[in-house]
Design a protein around this motif. Sequence first.
Motif, mmCIF file in Angstrom:
data_model
loop_
_atom_site.group_PDB
_atom_site.id
_atom_site.type_symbol
_atom_site.label_atom_id
_atom_site.label_comp_id
_atom_site.label_asym_id
_atom_site.label_seq_id
_atom_site.Cartn_x
_atom_site.Cartn_y
_atom_site.Cartn_z
ATOM 1 N N LEU A 151 27.775 46.748 32.918
ATOM 2 C CA LEU A 151 29.083 47.383 32.872
ATOM 3 C C LEU A 151 29.342 48.226 34.112
ATOM 4 O O LEU A 151 30.444 48.242 34.651
ATOM 5 C CB LEU A 151 29.201 48.246 31.603
ATOM 6 C CG LEU A 151 29.157 47.499 30.272
ATOM 7 C CD1 LEU A 151 29.312 48.484 29.123
ATOM 8 C CD2 LEU A 151 30.238 46.424 30.202
ATOM 9 N N LEU A 152 28.302 48.966 34.578
ATOM 10 C CA LEU A 152 28.430 49.804 35.765
ATOM 11 C C LEU A 152 27.309 49.442 36.728
ATOM 12 O O LEU A 152 26.144 49.330 36.329
ATOM 13 C CB LEU A 152 28.351 51.285 35.398
ATOM 14 C CG LEU A 152 29.470 51.825 34.504
ATOM 15 C CD1 LEU A 152 29.191 53.275 34.129
ATOM 16 C CD2 LEU A 152 30.832 51.704 35.184
ATOM 17 N N ASN A 153 27.666 49.293 37.998
ATOM 18 C CA ASN A 153 26.704 48.885 39.011
ATOM 19 C C ASN A 153 26.853 49.800 40.228
ATOM 20 O O ASN A 153 27.910 49.793 40.888
ATOM 21 C CB ASN A 153 26.940 47.428 39.401
ATOM 22 C CG ASN A 153 26.826 46.493 38.214
ATOM 23 O OD1 ASN A 153 25.730 46.106 37.827
ATOM 24 N ND2 ASN A 153 27.950 46.142 37.611
ATOM 25 N N THR A 182 32.672 45.818 39.715
ATOM 26 C CA THR A 182 31.555 46.340 40.502
ATOM 27 C C THR A 182 30.520 45.241 40.617
ATOM 28 O O THR A 182 30.397 44.391 39.726
ATOM 29 C CB THR A 182 30.913 47.583 39.856
ATOM 30 O OG1 THR A 182 30.498 47.255 38.520
ATOM 31 C CG2 THR A 182 31.900 48.741 39.813
ATOM 32 N N GLY A 183 29.789 45.231 41.708
ATOM 33 C CA GLY A 183 28.782 44.191 41.908
ATOM 34 C C GLY A 183 28.217 44.237 43.304
ATOM 35 O O GLY A 183 28.166 45.291 43.933
ATOM 36 N N SER A 214 33.924 45.483 45.449
ATOM 37 C CA SER A 214 34.712 45.840 44.262
ATOM 38 C C SER A 214 36.199 45.660 44.533
ATOM 39 O O SER A 214 36.679 45.889 45.650
ATOM 40 C CB SER A 214 34.432 47.291 43.852
ATOM 41 O OG SER A 214 33.078 47.463 43.507
ATOM 42 N N TYR A 215 36.945 45.262 43.514
ATOM 43 C CA TYR A 215 38.391 45.107 43.668
ATOM 44 C C TYR A 215 39.093 45.500 42.381
ATOM 45 O O TYR A 215 38.503 45.543 41.299
ATOM 46 C CB TYR A 215 38.764 43.678 44.070
ATOM 47 C CG TYR A 215 38.458 42.613 43.043
ATOM 48 C CD1 TYR A 215 39.333 42.355 41.975
ATOM 49 C CD2 TYR A 215 37.310 41.840 43.141
ATOM 50 C CE1 TYR A 215 39.055 41.381 41.034
ATOM 51 C CE2 TYR A 215 37.019 40.853 42.210
ATOM 52 C CZ TYR A 215 37.901 40.631 41.155
ATOM 53 O OH TYR A 215 37.621 39.665 40.226
#
Length: 466
Positions: free
Chosen positions: A287-289, A313-314, A295-296
């Motif tokens: 969920l959070l990275n 996020t990634g 990110s967009y």
Amino acid sequence: MIPRRRYALCLLLMVITPAYSQVKKKIRSYEKILQFSLFPGISTNGIESGSYYNKFSFNLFGGLSAGNRILELGSLVNVNLKESTGIQIAGLANIVGANAYVNLSQSEERALINAEDFQANTKGIQFAGLLNFVRNNTQGIQFAGMLNVVGGDIKGFQFAGIGNSAGNNTGGTSSGIQIAGFYNIAKEGMGGFQISSLFNYTDGNFAGFQLGAINKARTMMGKKSTPPTRARSLQIGLVNFSKAMDGWQIGLVNFGGDMRGKQIALINFFHNYPLKEYSRMGTPIGLLNFGSSGSYLSVSYNELFSANVEYTTGNCLNCTWTQSTMPFAGRNQIYNQNALIAGYDAARKTWGFGYGFQKVLYNKNSMLPTDTNNKKRVIHYGLKFLHLNRDLSFDKAFNVLTRLNFDYGKRWRWLYVFAGVSVNYFLHDVEDSEDTYKIGSKKFDAGNLFGHKAEVWPGYSFGLQF
């Protein structure tokens, strides 16, 4: 000119000194078939029992010997000064390498210290009610009610009620299985399994499986490791740590450092700078990275809701350390992105939320950072999972929508305009009527699955990506 006497003396020293330095003091030791012992020093081998290697030793309370060959039994403690092979069974403790210098003269002690090949090792099986201790290395099996402690490496199996530890003085790598009630430690490196309820740790290379509440490995080996290796690694726990991770981390929180493998957790941490090697980065799924790149934010319209918002996020899979960050090989720059999704329809007074994993591809035209044709086109594809609510309150009824999507977009000034298609598979309660969920597309009945009604339909979307 060198005087003849001084020349002769120097020649004599050159001849004598090397020969003298090669002389090694022979350590006294004896072989014995059987020993009976009441206490250390009170035995059939007398007060010098520490100089005897016994094939069989039976110790009423405790026994002391240089080593065990086949079998040693003690109601309390078995102590071997130098090495052990075979089977040791003790009510309290088995100790190998407790004091290797007992019964030795000063010259013998020095000779033993200078003997580079001397180690207090064990090969075989140890059972103890409390503790198994080996000064150097172990090959075989250790069972202890509380602790197994090995100063060097283990090659085999350790089982303890509280903890297992190995490695702090050899610089080698342990291999085998460690199972403990609370913790496992293989300081210099580990190849195998570490399973405990609390903590598993290695400060070197790790290949194998760690299962515990907290897992830590300095380097997790995998197919992208440098140099290449066939080793693989996996951590499963509440919190997983690694400084250089090329394996799998599955938990609530993952710390991956230089991450080349895969992370699955609610929260993932990793470094966001590319490797200075020709290797792809890993894949964070959560969920959070933290450490994200690429990110967009996007807003869109689709058959579900008139307003949809996604934030991702990634990381970048194949970005390079060059100024343009474009990949050396391939036509696209590839990002792994985790999307948090929310949708709302004012007219129908419905809303929904979910999570998606997306592959995002930007076209590469050249490696030049000034090339305006780089990232002129974007493609998203992946899976999204949503929960739909029939009114403005949270709908506790079971439903889950699986959406396989493909989007294509073009850059316009500083944003992207995109359109997409999707295939949707929706599971919900069988009691729901045809119009319970207001979907702006033709739905098709897909039967029942796990006691729930299934429907499929084609979807569409139009939107902007920032």
